[in-house]
Design a protein around this motif. Structure first.
Motif, PDB file in Angstrom:
ATOM      1  N   UNK A   1      21.409 -30.059  60.496  1.00 39.70           N
ATOM      2  CA  UNK A   1      22.119 -28.828  60.887  1.00 39.70           C
ATOM      3  C   UNK A   1      21.372 -27.586  60.405  1.00 39.70           C
ATOM      4  N   UNK A   2      20.844 -27.655  59.180  1.00 42.24           N
ATOM      5  CA  UNK A   2      20.103 -26.515  58.641  1.00 42.24           C
ATOM      6  C   UNK A   2      18.864 -26.209  59.480  1.00 42.24           C
ATOM      7  N   UNK A   3      18.166 -27.279  59.881  1.00 45.78           N
ATOM      8  CA  UNK A   3      16.988 -27.080  60.727  1.00 45.78           C
ATOM      9  C   UNK A   3      17.388 -26.504  62.087  1.00 45.78           C
ATOM     10  N   UNK A   4      18.472 -27.040  62.649  1.00 41.91           N
ATOM     11  CA  UNK A   4      18.924 -26.571  63.967  1.00 41.91           C
ATOM     12  C   UNK A   4      19.375 -25.119  63.918  1.00 41.91           C
ATOM     13  N   UNK A   5      19.993 -24.739  62.805  1.00 39.29           N
ATOM     14  CA  UNK A   5      20.467 -23.359  62.667  1.00 39.29           C
ATOM     15  C   UNK A   5      19.285 -22.388  62.627  1.00 39.29           C
ATOM     16  N   UNK A   6      18.245 -22.785  61.925  1.00 41.50           N
ATOM     17  CA  UNK A   6      17.063 -21.928  61.835  1.00 41.50           C
ATOM     18  C   UNK A   6      16.384 -21.773  63.195  1.00 41.50           C
ATOM     19  N   UNK A   7      16.521 -22.801  64.033  1.00 40.73           N
ATOM     20  CA  UNK A   7      15.852 -22.762  65.340  1.00 40.73           C
ATOM     21  C   UNK A   7      16.749 -22.230  66.456  1.00 40.73           C
ATOM     22  N   UNK A   8      18.018 -22.028  66.178  1.00 34.26           N
ATOM     23  CA  UNK A   8      18.966 -21.592  67.215  1.00 34.26           C
ATOM     24  C   UNK A   8      18.612 -20.204  67.727  1.00 34.26           C
ATOM     25  N   UNK A   9      18.679 -20.044  69.036  1.00 34.90           N
ATOM     26  CA  UNK A   9      18.277 -18.773  69.653  1.00 34.90           C
ATOM     27  C   UNK A   9      19.464 -17.866  69.950  1.00 34.90           C
ATOM     28  N   UNK A  10      20.593 -18.434  70.308  1.00 33.58           N
ATOM     29  CA  UNK A  10      21.750 -17.615  70.710  1.00 33.58           C
ATOM     30  C   UNK A  10      22.836 -17.623  69.644  1.00 33.58           C
ATOM     31  N   UNK A  11      23.668 -16.588  69.687  1.00 32.94           N
ATOM     32  CA  UNK A  11      24.797 -16.507  68.754  1.00 32.94           C
ATOM     33  C   UNK A  11      25.773 -17.653  68.973  1.00 32.94           C
ATOM     34  N   UNK A  12      25.924 -18.048  70.234  1.00 34.45           N
ATOM     35  CA  UNK A  12      26.835 -19.150  70.546  1.00 34.45           C
ATOM     36  C   UNK A  12      26.345 -20.453  69.921  1.00 34.45           C
ATOM     37  N   UNK A  13      25.059 -20.688  70.013  1.00 35.11           N
ATOM     38  CA  UNK A  13      24.486 -21.906  69.433  1.00 35.11           C
ATOM     39  C   UNK A  13      24.629 -21.890  67.913  1.00 35.11           C
ATOM     40  N   UNK A  14      24.369 -20.719  67.309  1.00 30.95           N
ATOM     41  CA  UNK A  14      24.509 -20.595  65.851  1.00 30.95           C
ATOM     42  C   UNK A  14      25.934 -20.855  65.408  1.00 30.95           C
TER      43      UNK A  14
ATOM     44  N   UNK B   1      29.685 -27.169  62.853  1.00 25.52           N
ATOM     45  CA  UNK B   1      29.284 -28.525  62.472  1.00 25.52           C
ATOM     46  C   UNK B   1      29.005 -28.614  60.973  1.00 25.52           C
ATOM     47  N   UNK B   2      28.388 -27.575  60.441  1.00 29.21           N
ATOM     48  CA  UNK B   2      28.113 -27.557  58.996  1.00 29.21           C
ATOM     49  C   UNK B   2      29.406 -27.541  58.190  1.00 29.21           C
ATOM     50  N   UNK B   3      30.374 -26.776  58.684  1.00 28.18           N
ATOM     51  CA  UNK B   3      31.663 -26.720  57.996  1.00 28.18           C
ATOM     52  C   UNK B   3      32.332 -28.094  58.015  1.00 28.18           C
TER      53      UNK B   3
END
Length: 555
Positions: free
Chosen positions: A416-429, A435-437
């Protein structure tokens, strides 16, 4: 003669009647003048009727024999088609009681009927008139006001009128409690008694509104004696219908029971007894636990866990067998392939520790432990080794499943941490943060389970008290910051593991509904079997008053 001159003449005569009455030492001798003023209530002149609306209440007290006719004439003005006349008449209603308080109850009734007015200026006039009467005689006014929200002889009150009355009490009366409820010991007791009479048929939101208000009163404050806090618990017990026979198909009763138990927790923390609730659960609910609606089971177990630290040793001893039986049902043995619900296990283990901490030797016959207290109830001479073997085997299985899930959740957090760093849109973040929560809540549940199972392997274990485990759905309390108080004194994270309700945070009808943060599918694909859980509260079916529902989002 023109219409305008007729109107002018009528108004001039009204002024004459008023002046004569005003100047007369014995006004009762001018009955005819007052009768002419009342007749003006039926005038074709708007201005004449507005003037009559001022004069009728002004001289009302001097003509007791005409009181009925005067009030009737004034009511005609309150129902006039012209807004200006109605508003003027409404403003004059409190004057009927200024020197004749025996009419106060009737005038309050009239004003309550007018609460349904659609024009804002008219409704505002009604509010001000009612507040004027409350300041004049708060006890009599409150008594008359509350009659309109009670269920009397099962007669159905006009629903719109009842709702408007409740809104007025909530928005206008309750905020003025420090001004109106004087002296506090007398008037706070009076309004408490009125509220208790009004609770025969209320929604969950209405009940919460009343209980929040009662909690704010001085007589139930921090320095209140134990019997006062117990009085609040008894109100909640009554609303939960703890004297009723339980029917597992009665969804409304289940909703009320669970919601009321949740509300009661903050009072258990203040020393009130939870014995009646636990006795009802033990007798009626635990035997049919498997038949409860799936989404309500986790609600019940969370309430049970949070209330368990405040159980007396005697009550702990009585309900421990049922708790152990439930715990065994939800702790699988290695070879049986039984499902495991992590939230259930966390709740039940926590409850088990709290109860066993109060009555440790009761676990000897239940789990095969050997705890010596010197009492005959130790039963140390009997052989319960099979119970110990069974219980520890289940503990081992739970730990194995929990460690495997903990490993997967830890890996998932890194992803999740890796995906968050790579997320491009606010919706994806936002999606990844959710998911992290979920994963964080799952990690807390797993860690809690392991912390609670490990001490239970000993032949004579030490049971954990409530200060050493923070339940996964409750926010970690920061010592330097005030706790976020909801209905039970804490804000709940609905740690719905094994697939929680997909519903977003739900808020009950009415002000003050507690917002639950629902963890969605925190353990999806990770649990052993798994069931849906969560604290999302929908709307229960109605009861009484044509379907007055106890929703599941008020506490």
């Amino acid at each position: 003669m023109t219409e305008g001159s007729d109107e002018a003449r009528d108004i001039e005569k009204l002024y004459e009647y008023g002046e004569r009455l005003n100047e007369a030492k014995d006004k009762s001798q001018h009955v005819e003048d007052y009768e002419n003023i009342m007749k003006a209530a039926k005038s074709n002149s708007v201005k004449a009727r507005q003037l009559a609306a001022q004069l009728i209440p002004r001289f009302f007290k001097f003509f007791p024999a005409l009181s009925v006719s005067a009030v009737d004439a004034h009511l005609d003005l309150c129902e006039a088609e012209e807004l200006g006349i109605r508003v003027q008449a409404i403003r004059g209603l409190p004057l009927f009681c200024k020197d004749t308080p025996e009419h106060l109850s009737k005038i309050v009734d009239i004003l309550v009927q007018l609460l349904t007015a659609e024009e804002n200026v008219e409704r505002d006039a009604v509010h001000k008139a009612l507040l004027s009467l409350l300041r004049q005689d708060v006890k009599a006014s409150l008594t008359a006001l509350f009659k309109h929200i009670e269920s009397v002889d099962e007669q159905i009150t006009d629903e719109n009128l009842r709702e408007r009355t409740l809104s007025f009490i909530k928005d206008k009366v309750f905020p003025l409690k420090s001004e109106l409820l004087r002296p506090p010991d007398v008037m706070e007791r009076h309004i408490t008694d009125l509220i208790k009479k009004s609770l025969q048929d209320v929604t969950g939101a209405e009940f919460k509104m009343f209980m929040d208000f009662l909690k704010s009163l001085t007589i139930f404050g921090e320095k209140a004696p134990a019997e006062r806090i117990q009085e609040l618990i008894e109100i909640i017990e009554g609303q939960a219908d703890l004297d009723a026979q339980f029917n597992v198909t009665d969804g409304d009763h289940i909703d009320r029971l669970i919601s009321c138990l949740f509300m009661a927790i903050s009072f258990f923390e203040r020393g009130a007894s939870n014995g009646k609730f636990l006795s009802y659960l033990n007798k009626h609910i635990f035997p049919v636990f498997d038949q409860l609606p799936e989404e309500r089971k986790v609600d019940l177990l969370k309430d049970l866990a949070e209330s368990s630290p405040y159980t007396t040793p005697q009550d702990s001893r009585q309900i421990l067998p049922s708790v152990v039986q439930l715990l065994k049902k939800h702790m699988p043995r290695r070879k049986t392939g039984e499902e495991m619900n992590f939230t259930f296990v966390e709740c039940l283990l926590y409850t088990f520790h709290q109860l066993a901490h109060k009555a440790p030797n009761a676990t000897n016959s239940l789990c095969g432990y050997k705890i010596v207290t010197g009492q005959p109830s130790d039963r140390l001479g009997e052989d319960f080794s099979e119970h110990y073997k069974d219980f520890t085997e289940r503990l081992n299985c739970v730990e194995e499943l929990t460690r495997a899930t903990l490993k997967k959740l830890t890996q998932g957090m890194a992803e999740n941490n890796k995906a968050l760093a790579a997320a491009a849109s606010d919706e994806a973040k936002a999606s990844i943060k959710t998911q992290k929560q979920n994963t964080t809540s799952g990690l807390r549940t797993c860690n809690n389970i392991l912390a609670m199972t490990q001490p239970l392997h000993a032949k004579s274990p030490s049971f954990i008290d409530n200060k050493k485990i923070n339940l996964s759905w409750k926010e970690v309390q920061k010592p330097s910051a005030p706790s976020n108080v909801a209905a039970s004194g804490v804000k709940r994270l609905a740690g719905a593991i094994n697939g929680a309700s997909d519903n977003a945070s739900k808020k009950g009808r009415g002000a003050g509904g507690m917002q639950n943060q629902v963890v969605n599918r925190g353990f999806q694909g990770l649990s052993y079997g798994g069931r849906n859980g969560g604290r999302g509260r929908g709307r229960g079916r109605g009861r009484g008053r044509g379907g007055r529902g106890w929703g599941r989002g008020y506490f």
